[in-house]
Design a protein around this motif. Structure first.
Motif, PDB file in Angstrom:
ATOM      1  N   THR A   1       0.801  -1.229   0.000  1.00 16.46           N
ATOM      2  CA  THR A   1       0.000   0.000   0.000  1.00 16.46           C
ATOM      3  C   THR A   1       0.831   1.275   0.000  1.00 16.46           C
ATOM      4  O   THR A   1       0.283   2.369   0.102  1.00 16.46           O
ATOM      5  CB  THR A   1      -0.918   0.031   1.234  1.00 16.46           C
TER       6      THR A   1
ATOM      7  N   THR B   1      -1.371   4.514   0.034  1.00 17.02           N
ATOM      8  CA  THR B   1      -2.775   4.448  -0.347  1.00 17.02           C
ATOM      9  C   THR B   1      -3.586   4.187   0.914  1.00 17.02           C
ATOM     10  O   THR B   1      -3.446   3.146   1.544  1.00 17.02           O
ATOM     11  CB  THR B   1      -3.011   3.305  -1.364  1.00 17.02           C
ATOM     12  N   THR B   2      -4.416   5.154   1.282  1.00 19.89           N
ATOM     13  CA  THR B   2      -5.270   5.005   2.453  1.00 19.89           C
ATOM     14  C   THR B   2      -6.682   5.413   2.093  1.00 19.89           C
ATOM     15  O   THR B   2      -6.903   6.452   1.459  1.00 19.89           O
ATOM     16  CB  THR B   2      -4.768   5.885   3.623  1.00 19.89           C
ATOM     17  N   ASN B   3      -7.638   4.582   2.465  1.00 19.71           N
ATOM     18  CA  ASN B   3      -9.057   4.851   2.218  1.00 19.71           C
ATOM     19  C   ASN B   3      -9.338   5.172   0.746  1.00 19.71           C
ATOM     20  O   ASN B   3     -10.121   6.072   0.430  1.00 19.71           O
ATOM     21  CB  ASN B   3      -9.577   5.989   3.103  1.00 19.71           C
ATOM     22  N   GLY B   4      -8.668   4.471  -0.144  1.00 17.43           N
ATOM     23  CA  GLY B   4      -8.897   4.652  -1.576  1.00 17.43           C
ATOM     24  C   GLY B   4      -8.218   5.851  -2.180  1.00 17.43           C
ATOM     25  O   GLY B   4      -8.336   6.101  -3.372  1.00 17.43           O
ATOM     26  N   GLY B   5      -7.472   6.614  -1.407  1.00 19.15           N
ATOM     27  CA  GLY B   5      -6.781   7.795  -1.918  1.00 19.15           C
ATOM     28  C   GLY B   5      -5.276   7.626  -1.856  1.00 19.15           C
ATOM     29  O   GLY B   5      -4.747   6.886  -1.024  1.00 19.15           O
ATOM     30  N   TYR B   6      -4.596   8.294  -2.733  1.00 15.56           N
ATOM     31  CA  TYR B   6      -3.141   8.227  -2.806  1.00 15.56           C
ATOM     32  C   TYR B   6      -2.581   9.495  -2.183  1.00 15.56           C
ATOM     33  O   TYR B   6      -2.879  10.601  -2.623  1.00 15.56           O
ATOM     34  CB  TYR B   6      -2.716   8.097  -4.275  1.00 15.56           C
ATOM     35  N   HIS B   7      -1.783   9.345  -1.133  1.00 14.66           N
ATOM     36  CA  HIS B   7      -1.290  10.480  -0.370  1.00 14.66           C
ATOM     37  C   HIS B   7       0.238  10.438  -0.310  1.00 14.66           C
ATOM     38  O   HIS B   7       0.816   9.409   0.036  1.00 14.66           O
ATOM     39  CB  HIS B   7      -1.879  10.449   1.041  1.00 14.66           C
TER      40      HIS B   7
END
Length: 157
Positions: A33, A44-50
């Motif tokens: 992830t 990748t957290t909660n469907g978002g790329y940070h």
């Protein structure tokens, strides 16, 4: 002699490309992830790329500086090779070119060693070293070999 020079130039350009790609790409460590490189930590957290900047200390800045120096010195070495190719007297050695290329190889080795030693404190245990990290290690012997060839090489007519 022309084939030898062409081979050396190809080896030099190959190591320079490896240095560029390994410094730029976001794959020094990779996980399921997340991934990180010399500049960013991305996850990748909660469907978002940070992504967050890699500002964890002096050691990552040292690795960044060493990798950039290795690219600069390798480029200078290639430039010096072409300059010396046309200006060096018969029987002369490409010593200056070789020294710059050997220094470039030592810079990339030092940066990779620092990253190897210090990254466990920065990167989670679930991540492994990525392909860009391996490319940096592959660039080290290629640059060292080409630098040694430059030092040994004599100019002929």
């Amino acid at each position: 002699m022309l084939l030898l020079l062409l081979g050396i130039v190809i080896l030099h350009i190959a190591s320079l490309v490896l240095l560029f790609v390994s410094t730029i790409v976001n794959a020094w460590t990779t996980g399921s992830t997340s991934s990180s490189d010399l500049w960013n930590n991305c996850s990748t957290t909660n469907g978002g790329y940070h992504c967050e900047p890699a500002n964890t200390g002096v050691w990552i800045q040292a690795v960044q500086a060493l990798m950039i120096l290795s690219i600069i010195f390798s480029f200078i070495s290639l430039f010096l090779f072409f300059c010396q190719l046309f200006t060096l007297q018969k029987g002369g050695r490409f010593f200056l070119t070789g020294v710059f290329q050997i220094l470039a190889s030592l810079f990339v080795m030092s940066g990779a060693v620092i990253y190897t030693v210090m990254s466990p404190k920065w990167v989670p245990d679930s991540e492994a070293f990525g392909w860009a990290y391996i490319m940096a290690w592959v660039a080290f012997p290629l640059a060292l070999i080409s630098g040694l060839i430059y030092v040994i090489l004599r100019k002929r007519e």
